[in-house]
Write an enzyme that holds these catalytic residues in place. Structure first.
Site, PDB file in Angstrom:
ATOM      1  N   HIS A   1       9.990 -16.419  35.545  1.00  0.00           N
ATOM      2  CA  HIS A   1      10.059 -17.879  35.388  1.00  0.00           C
ATOM      3  C   HIS A   1       9.958 -18.608  36.718  1.00  0.00           C
ATOM      4  CE1 HIS A   1      11.310 -21.556  33.108  1.00  0.00           C
ATOM      5  NE2 HIS A   1      10.715 -20.878  32.140  1.00  0.00           N
TER       6      HIS A   1
ATOM      7  N   HIS B   1       0.124 -19.645  26.573  1.00  0.00           N
ATOM      8  CA  HIS B   1       1.507 -20.113  26.630  1.00  0.00           C
ATOM      9  C   HIS B   1       1.722 -21.145  25.535  1.00  0.00           C
ATOM     10  CE1 HIS B   1       4.751 -22.720  28.468  1.00  0.00           C
ATOM     11  NE2 HIS B   1       5.292 -21.528  28.585  1.00  0.00           N
TER      12      HIS B   1
END
Length: 303
Positions: free
Chosen positions: A106, A206
């Site tokens: 992340h 995504h």
């Protein structure tokens, strides 16, 4: 870019519905009828990730994705490293050797700690390691990629083919993850995917948003040869407590079986919008913001 992406997706949907064909047909026809999906199982504050993974597999998923760690300083303790490894080990033990596990750093891990984690995580056979560093620090991939055979994935923070151009040209990324709702919509994302295919790089779109975004992704998955897996998005990520399927009228359009979801066949994006529900939610509004994380010394941490 999000506004442009929304307009672009709407125009493809309108044209498909006007002609009575799916967006994938407008884009030249499908190369597949279904695509593998993975379920996000948490990990920001590791607590019960292993049980979440076990539950996802029980629902039929053959792959999951977890956030690797809490906040990490530029150089942090090996106790933090051990916690990441213990969490990954628990998930691997829970699901067995043959379930794919994506591990998302992340962007909250800096290069010094990423060098350690990438190497240590290899023993658990990750399906991919996502955003080992922030995309702004992509030059670090030259050092990081050779440390493990695990595929490197990134791209949710890149918004055009020019952003991806240098990433692909330097050859350190194995999977790109553009977000169709952020990267200029269906038109731009298709160009990005085609460019990646020329570099033998895989595509995993995504999609942490709702069913409209997922429907757009699936139309692209249907036509992009290098697409291999799709992020499951229906209210799981940061929209918990709101059934996002209420945004569409034909809830059964997403057909899951054996860890795959079928590409919707209907015209346009293949979904019908529940306009009354959308208007109701628009009146309520929302002000979701990223959490503010801080290190032990009080400095701001990457979320």
């Amino acid at each position: 870019m999000s506004a442009i992406a929304g307009i672009d997706q709407a125009l493809w949907d309108i044209k498909g519905k006007a002609l009575g064909v799916s967006v994938s047909e407008l884009l030249g026809g499908r190369v597949r009828e279904r695509i593998r999906v993975y379920s996000w199982i948490g990990g920001d504050r590791p607590a019960d990730t292993a049980n979440a993974a076990r539950a996802a597999v029980a629902r039929g998923f053959s792959a999951v994705k977890m956030n690797a760690s809490e906040e990490l300083q530029f150089v942090d303790s090996h106790a933090k490293v051990d916690a990441v490894l213990a969490n990954m080990a628990a998930v691997r033990d829970a699901v067995g050797r043959n379930i794919g596990i994506g591990v998302d750093f992340h962007g909250r891990v800096h290069k010094p700690m990423a060098k350690i984690l990438i190497k240590e995580l290899e023993q658990y056979r990750p399906m991919f390691i996502e955003e080992p560093v922030l995309s702004e620090n992509y030059e670090a991939l030259k050092e990081l990629a050779p440390l493990s055979c695990a595929p490197i994935a990134l791209g949710e923070r890149l918004y055009s083919r020019w952003d991806f151009k240098r990433i692909l040209a330097e050859g350190y990324v194995d999977i790109i993850q553009p977000d169709t709702s952020h990267a200029g919509g269906i038109t731009e994302t298709r160009k990005i995917a085609s460019m990646a295919e020329a570099y033998d790089v895989a595509l995993a779109l995504h999609c942490p948003l709702g069913p409209i975004a997922l429907a757009a992704c699936l139309q692209l998955d249907g036509v992009c040869y290098n697409a291999f897996i799709q992020e499951q998005s229906l209210g799981i990520h940061y929209n918990q407590g709101n059934d996002l399927l209420d945004y569409i009228s034909n809830r059964e359009v997403f057909k899951y079986e054996d860890g795959f979801v079928a590409i919707p066949n209907g015209p346009g994006l293949g979904i019908e919008i529940n306009e009354e529900y959308v208007l109701e939610q628009a009146r309520i509004g929302h002000r979701w913001r990223n959490p503010i994380w801080r290190h032990a010394d009080g400095s701001v941490a990457e979320w």
